[in-house]
Design an enzyme around this catalytic site. Structure first.
Site, PDB file in Angstrom:
ATOM      1  N   THR A  96       0.784  -1.298   0.219  1.00 16.87           N
ATOM      2  CA  THR A  96       0.087  -0.101  -0.075  1.00 16.87           C
ATOM      3  C   THR A  96       0.800   1.151  -0.030  1.00 16.87           C
ATOM      4  O   THR A  96       1.681   1.408   1.001  1.00 16.87           O
ATOM      5  CB  THR A  96      -0.776   0.154   1.252  1.00 16.87           C
ATOM      6  OG1 THR A  96      -1.801  -1.338   1.183  1.00 16.87           O
ATOM      7  CG2 THR A  96      -1.830   1.042   1.344  1.00 16.87           C
ATOM      8  N   LYS A 171      -7.755   1.401  -2.659  1.00 15.26           N
ATOM      9  CA  LYS A 171      -7.290   0.642  -1.380  1.00 15.26           C
ATOM     10  C   LYS A 171      -7.364   1.889  -0.166  1.00 15.26           C
ATOM     11  O   LYS A 171      -7.978   1.424   0.779  1.00 15.26           O
ATOM     12  CB  LYS A 171      -5.732   0.228  -1.788  1.00 15.26           C
ATOM     13  CG  LYS A 171      -5.374  -0.119  -0.251  1.00 15.26           C
ATOM     14  CD  LYS A 171      -5.838  -1.290   0.526  1.00 15.26           C
ATOM     15  CE  LYS A 171      -5.004  -1.656   1.765  1.00 15.26           C
ATOM     16  NZ  LYS A 171      -5.626  -2.623   2.661  1.00 15.26           N
ATOM     17  N   LYS A 246      -0.431   5.129   8.183  1.00  7.31           N
ATOM     18  CA  LYS A 246       0.294   5.319   6.954  1.00  7.31           C
ATOM     19  C   LYS A 246      -0.971   5.712   5.946  1.00  7.31           C
ATOM     20  O   LYS A 246      -0.952   6.501   5.182  1.00  7.31           O
ATOM     21  CB  LYS A 246       1.038   4.214   6.674  1.00  7.31           C
ATOM     22  CG  LYS A 246       1.625   4.600   5.069  1.00  7.31           C
ATOM     23  CD  LYS A 246       2.399   3.237   4.674  1.00  7.31           C
ATOM     24  CE  LYS A 246       1.071   2.099   4.334  1.00  7.31           C
ATOM     25  NZ  LYS A 246       1.595   0.896   3.388  1.00  7.31           N
TER      26      LYS A 246
HETATM   27  P1  NAD Z   1       5.454  -5.957   7.581  1.00 13.22           P
HETATM   28  O1  NAD Z   1       5.964  -5.034   8.435  1.00 13.22           O
HETATM   29  O2  NAD Z   1       4.919  -7.259   8.454  1.00 13.22           O
HETATM   30  O3  NAD Z   1       6.326  -6.783   6.707  1.00 13.22           O
HETATM   31  C1  NAD Z   1       7.226  -5.811   5.380  1.00 13.22           C
HETATM   32  C2  NAD Z   1       8.334  -6.869   5.376  1.00 13.22           C
HETATM   33  O4  NAD Z   1       9.350  -6.180   4.329  1.00 13.22           O
HETATM   34  C3  NAD Z   1       9.240  -6.868   6.436  1.00 13.22           C
HETATM   35  O5  NAD Z   1       9.530  -8.331   6.679  1.00 13.22           O
HETATM   36  C4  NAD Z   1      10.682  -6.227   6.251  1.00 13.22           C
HETATM   37  O6  NAD Z   1      11.688  -6.903   6.775  1.00 13.22           O
HETATM   38  C5  NAD Z   1      10.583  -6.585   4.592  1.00 13.22           C
HETATM   39  N1  NAD Z   1      11.476  -5.390   3.746  1.00 13.22           N
HETATM   40  C6  NAD Z   1      11.765  -4.196   4.162  1.00 13.22           C
HETATM   41  N2  NAD Z   1      12.477  -3.719   3.141  1.00 13.22           N
HETATM   42  C7  NAD Z   1      12.686  -4.761   2.288  1.00 13.22           C
HETATM   43  C8  NAD Z   1      13.282  -4.814   1.016  1.00 13.22           C
HETATM   44  N3  NAD Z   1      14.259  -3.672   0.713  1.00 13.22           N
HETATM   45  N4  NAD Z   1      13.532  -5.823   0.307  1.00 13.22           N
HETATM   46  C9  NAD Z   1      12.694  -6.950   0.922  1.00 13.22           C
HETATM   47  N5  NAD Z   1      11.980  -6.929   1.712  1.00 13.22           N
HETATM   48  C10 NAD Z   1      11.865  -5.664   2.790  1.00 13.22           C
HETATM   49  O7  NAD Z   1       4.069  -5.580   6.788  1.00 13.22           O
HETATM   50  P2  NAD Z   1       2.748  -6.050   6.456  1.00 13.22           P
HETATM   51  O8  NAD Z   1       1.860  -6.315   7.414  1.00 13.22           O
HETATM   52  O9  NAD Z   1       3.266  -7.600   5.691  1.00 13.22           O
HETATM   53  O10 NAD Z   1       2.366  -5.331   5.362  1.00 13.22           O
HETATM   54  C11 NAD Z   1       3.069  -4.923   3.968  1.00 13.22           C
HETATM   55  C12 NAD Z   1       2.206  -4.199   2.952  1.00 13.22           C
HETATM   56  O11 NAD Z   1       0.763  -4.649   2.984  1.00 13.22           O
HETATM   57  C13 NAD Z   1       2.108  -2.765   3.585  1.00 13.22           C
HETATM   58  O12 NAD Z   1       2.219  -1.869   2.661  1.00 13.22           O
HETATM   59  C14 NAD Z   1       0.916  -2.771   4.297  1.00 13.22           C
HETATM   60  O13 NAD Z   1       0.176  -1.540   4.408  1.00 13.22           O
HETATM   61  C15 NAD Z   1       0.115  -3.790   3.220  1.00 13.22           C
HETATM   62  N6  NAD Z   1      -1.269  -4.431   3.984  1.00 13.22           N
HETATM   63  C16 NAD Z   1      -1.087  -5.003   5.195  1.00 13.22           C
HETATM   64  C17 NAD Z   1      -2.304  -5.688   5.780  1.00 13.22           C
HETATM   65  C18 NAD Z   1      -2.082  -6.333   7.146  1.00 13.22           C
HETATM   66  O14 NAD Z   1      -3.138  -6.763   7.560  1.00 13.22           O
HETATM   67  N7  NAD Z   1      -0.926  -6.251   7.531  1.00 13.22           N
HETATM   68  C19 NAD Z   1      -3.545  -5.704   5.068  1.00 13.22           C
HETATM   69  C20 NAD Z   1      -3.361  -5.203   3.852  1.00 13.22           C
HETATM   70  C21 NAD Z   1      -2.444  -4.458   3.216  1.00 13.22           C
END
Ligand code: NAD
Length: 299
Positions: A96, A171, A246
Site C-alpha cells: 500500500t 485501497k 500510514k
Molecule cells: P510487515 O512490516 O509485517 O512486513 C514488511 C516486510 O518487508 C518486513 O519483513 C521487512 O523486513 C521487509 N522489507 C523491508 N525492506 C525490504 C526490502 N528492501 N526488500 C525486501 N523486503 C523488505 O508489513 P505487512 O503487514 O506484511 O504489510 C506489508 C504491506 O501490505 C504494507 O504496505 C501494508 O500497508 C499492506 N497491507 C497490510 C495488511 C495487514 O493486515 N498487515 C493488510 C493489507 C495491506
C-alpha cells in the site's frame, strides 16, 4: 510454470509467498529480516541473499513492502531493480503506497518495456493465509489479465480498478472507511458495556440490526467476543496501528489533492494518532483502538 521473485515476507508477504508455492509456482524470496526469510524457506521458497539475486531470471517480481519510500528505493534509481530486469519480466507491487508513487514506478517500468501494475490487497493476515485476498489492480487491462493466474493463487477477488495508481486509490478509500467503522464499533461497544451490557450479547444484537458492519462481524475489537481475532490475543499480529496511520495519511493527502471533504477520515486519523502516540500501541493491531475508550480499572 513461471518463476516468481517475492520481496518482503512480513505478516502479509510470508503467507502470500507460501500460497504461491502451494499453487505450484517456483518462488525465490528475499527479506532483510533473517527470521522471515527462514520461515519462507521452510514454506518451500528458495531463499536469496538480496533482492537482485531473487529477481535475476524471474518471470514475475512481486513486492509486499511497508511503504512507498522502500518500494521506490528497491526499483528506481541507478541501483534499482528496473535496471537489471529484462523487458519480458512483469512487476506486481502489492504494497500500500501513494498512487503517485505507484504511477512513477509503472511509468519508469514502462520506459524499459517492463509491464508493471499496482495491486494492493484487502483482507488482512487471515485472508493472506487462506489465499482469499482481494486485489485492487491499477494499470493496463492486458497487464492485469497477465497477472491474474499468479494473483489467483493468493486471492479470491481480482478487481481492475482503472489505470496506473487506481488500485491504490481504491485501497485508501476502503481503509479510510475501515478505520471509521472500526472506531464507531469500538465506541458503540464501550457505550453498551459501560451501561451494563455483555459485549457479546450487544454484538449479536447489532449484527442482526442496522449497525452491522465488517469490524463488528469479522474483526470484533472487544476482547473475549470473538475467537481468532487480534482482540482475543492482546491485539498482537494483524494490521498494525502504524500501518493504519500510514493509510490514513495517504487518504488525507489524496483528499487534499482532489479538494475532497473527508471530515470523518480526518477525525479517524486524529484518533489513531492519539492512540498511536504511545510507541507500544503503534505495534498493536488497529482494533486496539478499543483501548482508547476503555476506562482504567477501578474508575
Ligand atoms: P510487515 O512490516 O509485517 O512486513 C514488511 C516486510 O518487508 C518486513 O519483513 C521487512 O523486513 C521487509 N522489507 C523491508 N525492506 C525490504 C526490502 N528492501 N526488500 C525486501 N523486503 C523488505 O508489513 P505487512 O503487514 O506484511 O504489510 C506489508 C504491506 O501490505 C504494507 O504496505 C501494508 O500497508 C499492506 N497491507 C497490510 C495488511 C495487514 O493486515 N498487515 C493488510 C493489507 C495491506
Amino acid at each position: 510454470m513461471e518463476n516468481i521473485a517475492f520481496l518482503g515476507l512480513g505478516n502479509m508477504g510470508g503467507p502470500m509467498a507460501a500460497n504461491l508455492v502451494k499453487g505450484g509456482f517456483a518462488v525465490t524470496a528475499f527479506d532483510p529480516a533473517a527470521p522471515a526469510l527462514e520461515q519462507a524457506r521452510q514454506g518451500g521458497c528458495a531463499a536469496a541473499d538480496s533482492a537482485h539475486a531473487a529477481a535475476s531470471g524471474a518471470d514475475v517480481v512481486i513486492s509486499m513492502l511497508p511503504n512507498g519510500g522502500i518500494v521506490k528505493e528497491l526499483y528506481l534509481g541507478v541501483r534499482g531493480l528496473l535496471q537489471v530486469l529484462g523487458p519480458e519480466t512483469r512487476v506486481i507491487d502489492c504494497s500500500t503506497i501513494a498512487a503517485s508513487d505507484a504511477r512513477q514506478l509503472i511509468a519508469a517500468a514502462g520506459e524499459r518495456g517492463i509491464r508493471a501494475i499496482d495491486a494492493p490487497v484487502s483482507g488482512g493476515t487471515a485472508a493472506a493465509a487462506a489465499g482469499t485476498l482481494s486485489f485492487m489492480c491499477g494499470g493496463e487491462a492486458s497487464a492485469v489479465e497477465a497477472a491474474r493466474p499468479v494473483l489467483s493463487a493468493m486471492g479470491a477477488n481480482i478487481f481492475h480498478a482503472g489505470p496506473a495508481g487506481c488500485g491504490q486509490v481504491a485501497k485508501i478509500c476502503n481503509n479510510m472507511l475501515l478505520a471509521i467503522h472500526m472506531i464507531g464499533t469500538a465506541e458503540a461497544l464501550q457505550l453498551g458495556v459501560d451501561n451494563g451490557l455483555d459485549p457479546k450479547v450487544l454484538s449479536d444484537i447489532m449484527k442482526a440490526s442496522s449497525g452491522d458492519n465488517w469490524s463488528l462481524d469479522k474483526y470484533n475489537p472487544f476482547p473475549g467476543v470473538m475467537e481468532g481475532v487480534p482482540a482475543s490475543r492482546g491485539y498482537s499480529g494483524g494490521f498494525s496501528v502504524a500501518l493504519m496511520l500510514k493509510d490514513l495519511g495517504l487518504a488525507m493527502d489524496t483528499a487534499a489533492g482532489s479538494a475532497t471533504s473527508t471530515p470523518l477520515g480526518a477525525l479517524a486519523k486524529n484518533l489513531y494518532q492519539l492512540h498511536g502516540g504511545d510507541d507500544a500501541n503503534r505495534r498493536l493491531d488497529f482494533s486496539s483502538i478499543q483501548n482508547l475508550f476503555r476506562r482504567p480499572a477501578g474508575d
